[in-house]
Scaffold this motif. Structure first.
Motif, PDB file in Angstrom:
ATOM      1  N   THR A 161       0.834  -1.208   0.000  1.00 49.56           N
ATOM      2  CA  THR A 161       0.000   0.000   0.000  1.00 49.56           C
ATOM      3  C   THR A 161       0.864   1.252   0.000  1.00 49.56           C
ATOM      4  O   THR A 161       0.594   2.213  -0.724  1.00 49.56           O
ATOM      5  CB  THR A 161      -0.918   0.006   1.238  1.00 49.56           C
ATOM      6  OG1 THR A 161      -1.738  -1.153   1.191  1.00 49.56           O
ATOM      7  CG2 THR A 161      -1.808   1.227   1.249  1.00 49.56           C
ATOM      8  N   ARG A 196       0.080   3.013  -3.316  1.00 46.43           N
ATOM      9  CA  ARG A 196      -0.768   4.163  -2.993  1.00 46.43           C
ATOM     10  C   ARG A 196      -2.142   4.151  -3.647  1.00 46.43           C
ATOM     11  O   ARG A 196      -2.871   5.115  -3.561  1.00 46.43           O
ATOM     12  CB  ARG A 196      -0.042   5.478  -3.330  1.00 46.43           C
ATOM     13  CG  ARG A 196       1.249   5.647  -2.572  1.00 46.43           C
ATOM     14  CD  ARG A 196       1.939   6.915  -2.912  1.00 46.43           C
ATOM     15  NE  ARG A 196       2.608   6.861  -4.196  1.00 46.43           N
ATOM     16  CZ  ARG A 196       3.897   6.588  -4.332  1.00 46.43           C
ATOM     17  NH1 ARG A 196       4.621   6.332  -3.281  1.00 46.43           N
ATOM     18  NH2 ARG A 196       4.446   6.565  -5.515  1.00 46.43           N
ATOM     19  N   ARG A 197      -2.478   3.097  -4.347  1.00 45.88           N
ATOM     20  CA  ARG A 197      -3.821   2.984  -4.928  1.00 45.88           C
ATOM     21  C   ARG A 197      -4.434   1.695  -4.435  1.00 45.88           C
ATOM     22  O   ARG A 197      -3.834   0.629  -4.566  1.00 45.88           O
ATOM     23  CB  ARG A 197      -3.758   2.950  -6.456  1.00 45.88           C
ATOM     24  CG  ARG A 197      -3.365   4.270  -7.065  1.00 45.88           C
ATOM     25  CD  ARG A 197      -3.484   4.191  -8.566  1.00 45.88           C
ATOM     26  NE  ARG A 197      -2.801   5.291  -9.200  1.00 45.88           N
ATOM     27  CZ  ARG A 197      -2.518   5.337 -10.488  1.00 45.88           C
ATOM     28  NH1 ARG A 197      -2.855   4.315 -11.260  1.00 45.88           N
ATOM     29  NH2 ARG A 197      -1.897   6.368 -10.993  1.00 45.88           N
ATOM     30  N   ARG A 198      -5.650   1.814  -3.936  1.00 48.21           N
ATOM     31  CA  ARG A 198      -6.304   0.682  -3.286  1.00 48.21           C
ATOM     32  C   ARG A 198      -6.381  -0.545  -4.203  1.00 48.21           C
ATOM     33  O   ARG A 198      -5.978  -1.643  -3.824  1.00 48.21           O
ATOM     34  CB  ARG A 198      -7.709   1.109  -2.862  1.00 48.21           C
ATOM     35  CG  ARG A 198      -8.420   0.057  -2.072  1.00 48.21           C
ATOM     36  CD  ARG A 198      -9.867   0.458  -1.806  1.00 48.21           C
ATOM     37  NE  ARG A 198     -10.489  -0.546  -0.964  1.00 48.21           N
ATOM     38  CZ  ARG A 198     -10.641  -0.436   0.351  1.00 48.21           C
ATOM     39  NH1 ARG A 198     -10.228   0.635   0.969  1.00 48.21           N
ATOM     40  NH2 ARG A 198     -11.207  -1.389   1.055  1.00 48.21           N
ATOM     41  N   LEU A 250      -4.763  -1.370  -6.884  1.00 53.12           N
ATOM     42  CA  LEU A 250      -3.450  -1.942  -7.221  1.00 53.12           C
ATOM     43  C   LEU A 250      -2.840  -2.682  -6.043  1.00 53.12           C
ATOM     44  O   LEU A 250      -2.255  -3.753  -6.202  1.00 53.12           O
ATOM     45  CB  LEU A 250      -2.493  -0.827  -7.638  1.00 53.12           C
ATOM     46  CG  LEU A 250      -2.361  -0.522  -9.116  1.00 53.12           C
ATOM     47  CD1 LEU A 250      -1.318   0.570  -9.307  1.00 53.12           C
ATOM     48  CD2 LEU A 250      -1.985  -1.771  -9.897  1.00 53.12           C
ATOM     49  N   GLU A 281       2.539   0.857 -13.965  1.00 50.86           N
ATOM     50  CA  GLU A 281       1.475   1.873 -13.892  1.00 50.86           C
ATOM     51  C   GLU A 281       2.026   3.293 -13.956  1.00 50.86           C
ATOM     52  O   GLU A 281       1.259   4.244 -14.011  1.00 50.86           O
ATOM     53  CB  GLU A 281       0.683   1.700 -12.587  1.00 50.86           C
ATOM     54  CG  GLU A 281       0.039   0.338 -12.428  1.00 50.86           C
ATOM     55  CD  GLU A 281      -1.093   0.112 -13.426  1.00 50.86           C
ATOM     56  OE1 GLU A 281      -1.772   1.091 -13.759  1.00 50.86           O
ATOM     57  OE2 GLU A 281      -1.268  -1.042 -13.878  1.00 50.86           O
ATOM     58  N   ILE A 284       3.267   5.244 -11.670  1.00 48.40           N
ATOM     59  CA  ILE A 284       2.622   6.046 -10.628  1.00 48.40           C
ATOM     60  C   ILE A 284       3.546   7.171 -10.174  1.00 48.40           C
ATOM     61  O   ILE A 284       4.735   6.973  -9.964  1.00 48.40           O
ATOM     62  CB  ILE A 284       2.257   5.143  -9.428  1.00 48.40           C
ATOM     63  CG1 ILE A 284       1.197   4.143  -9.895  1.00 48.40           C
ATOM     64  CG2 ILE A 284       1.750   5.959  -8.253  1.00 48.40           C
ATOM     65  CD1 ILE A 284       0.883   3.098  -8.869  1.00 48.40           C
ATOM     66  N   PRO A 299      -3.054   6.569   2.207  1.00 43.50           N
ATOM     67  CA  PRO A 299      -4.321   7.268   1.996  1.00 43.50           C
ATOM     68  C   PRO A 299      -5.216   7.135   3.225  1.00 43.50           C
ATOM     69  O   PRO A 299      -5.083   6.205   4.007  1.00 43.50           O
ATOM     70  CB  PRO A 299      -4.936   6.534   0.804  1.00 43.50           C
ATOM     71  CG  PRO A 299      -3.831   5.757   0.181  1.00 43.50           C
ATOM     72  CD  PRO A 299      -2.840   5.486   1.256  1.00 43.50           C
TER      73      PRO A 299
END
Lengths: 190, 228
Positions: free
Chosen positions: A45, A49-51, A53, A98, A100, A108
């Motif tokens: 996480t 940083r993206r749920r 993913l 991705e 990112i 988050p």
């Protein structure tokens, strides 16, 4: 059944569960998931940083652990280091796929909420011994070196990301990281 | 051969690979190098264990509840009971016959060509045989056959242990209550068996001891012998 408290006891339990996974014991995988998924999910996480993913990565990680459990032996080191490496490397691969954008730490909000609800351990990292020489060696780094290593290891940032995040030249950041790693090695091997 | 310069380079690359700052093609190349070079792999493991301490303040995050079922689905681990219930009787019978045939084929093909190298009979005090064990190859595989349908205490499993001389018992897995199980043995299990003249059975929670050591009563001990 209470989880073991000492890093050595936890290692023995994780080794045992990996052995049973290697023998295709599905209950062992479920137990392993209950024990280590909160830490591995925290790792992916922070990097991704993206749920969605992070959830994809966690699934991939446990599938890798199941498929590669037979390759793990105590000669390969500590089980938590092995599993955390699988998690971090998978997250770094997804990060690259991705593309990112970097971000300064802090998970988050939705994960902070989950974290608050979590009934996990009192100590967040029971597999790490405070008496380990690595803790002493980390304490010898300069603040900048330690910060750069954390931004890379925990948040999955590249040299370029870190330079942008802390507003320092790329060459300087590379130098801090290189010297930090060299200091750690010298301290560990002294 | 690893020269001092080479050693320095390997260590630097290993530390940056583990840290995550080695990226792109260099990372891919290093992964291939690691996979084929034990010394490189060893340095990576060194750094993986050390740099893990950077995560000492990372707070665990409980994953959402739907992740574990998703992993089970991807690994086909979920119980097949619900699927079986949905099937029509004829399709069910045909599927079972097909599955038995395929399973038997794979089972027999998976057995090592060489003969059993060790065996043991686990028997009740009355002399009644409960399980027959056979070790194949260089302790590569353990086959356990239930000689009879063995009732288990509710919520428990029977777990088999190697008893290596001068060392703690090492689990050889949960014994089947009926039928046979065949499992590959890990290096640690092989080593333990090589040092054992006896095996033991204990009563453990479902799925086996959670601690890696017997937690319940040891109810049977059997001698390992040459196969008949």
């Amino acid at each position: 059944m209470n989880p073991p408290q000492s890093p050595t006891e936890l290692d023995a339990q994780l080794e045992r569960l990996l052995e049973r996974c290697a023998a295709a014991d599905t209950q062992a995988l479920q137990r392993l998931y209950a024990l280590v998924s909160p830490m591995l999910f925290a790792c992916v996480t922070r990097i991704l940083r993206r749920r969605a993913l992070a959830e994809e990565a966690l699934q991939d990680v446990f599938i890798s652990i199941w498929q590669q459990a037979a390759q793990f032996t105590t000669a390969r080191g500590r089980p938590m280091a092995w599993m955390m490496s699988i998690a971090r490397y998978r997250a770094i691969d997804l990060l690259r796929r991705e593309r990112i954008a970097p971000m300064l730490a802090a998970p988050p909000d939705e994960y902070r909420a989950l974290d608050a609800e979590s009934d996990s351990q009192d100590s967040s990292t029971p597999w790490l011994s405070s008496a380990d020489s690595m803790q002493r060696c980390l304490g010898l780094l300069s603040d900048r070196q330690a910060r750069c290593l954390e931004l890379a290891y925990i948040d999955g940032n590249s040299h370029e990301d870190i330079a942008r995040l802390i507003g320092s030249p790329l060459g300087t950041v590379k130098s801090w990281i290189r010297r930090g790693l060299r200091s750690l090695r010298q301290c560990l091997e002294s | 051969m690893t020269t001092p310069d080479n050693h320095e380079l390997i260590d630097r690359l290993a530390s940056e690979y583990v840290l995550g700052t080695l990226r792109g093609l260099a990372r891919r190349r290093f992964e291939r190098w690691r996979a084929n070079t034990p010394h490189v792999d060893q340095r990576c493991r060194f750094w993986e264990e050390r740099l893990m301490h950077l995560a000492k303040d990372l707070e665990p995050v409980q994953p959402p509840a739907h992740i574990w079922p998703a992993i089970q689905r991807r690994l086909h681990l979920a119980t097949r009971q619900s699927a079986l219930r949905r099937m029509r009787p004829f399709a069910l019978a045909a599927s079972i016959l097909l599955a038995l045939g395929v399973a038997a084929l794979f089972y027999w093909r998976s057995l090592p060509a060489n003969h059993a190298t060790a065996a043991a009979t686990i028997a009740a005090k009355s002399g009644e045989h409960l399980w027959e064990l056979q070790v194949f190859g260089q302790a590569d595989r353990l086959v356990a056959r239930a000689a009879k349908l063995t009732a288990r205490p509710a919520g428990s499993d029977y777990e088999l242990w190697a008893l290596p001389k001068g060392a703690a018992p090492v689990s050889l897995g949960v014994l089947p209550a009926a039928g046979a199980s065949s499992r590959a043995l890990s290096l640690r299990q092989k080593q333990a068996l090589a040092l054992s003249s006896q095996v033991a059975v204990s009563i453990e929670p479902l799925g086996g001891s959670p601690t890696g050591q017997p937690t319940g009563a040891v109810i049977y001990i059997a001698q390992l012998r040459a196969p008949s």
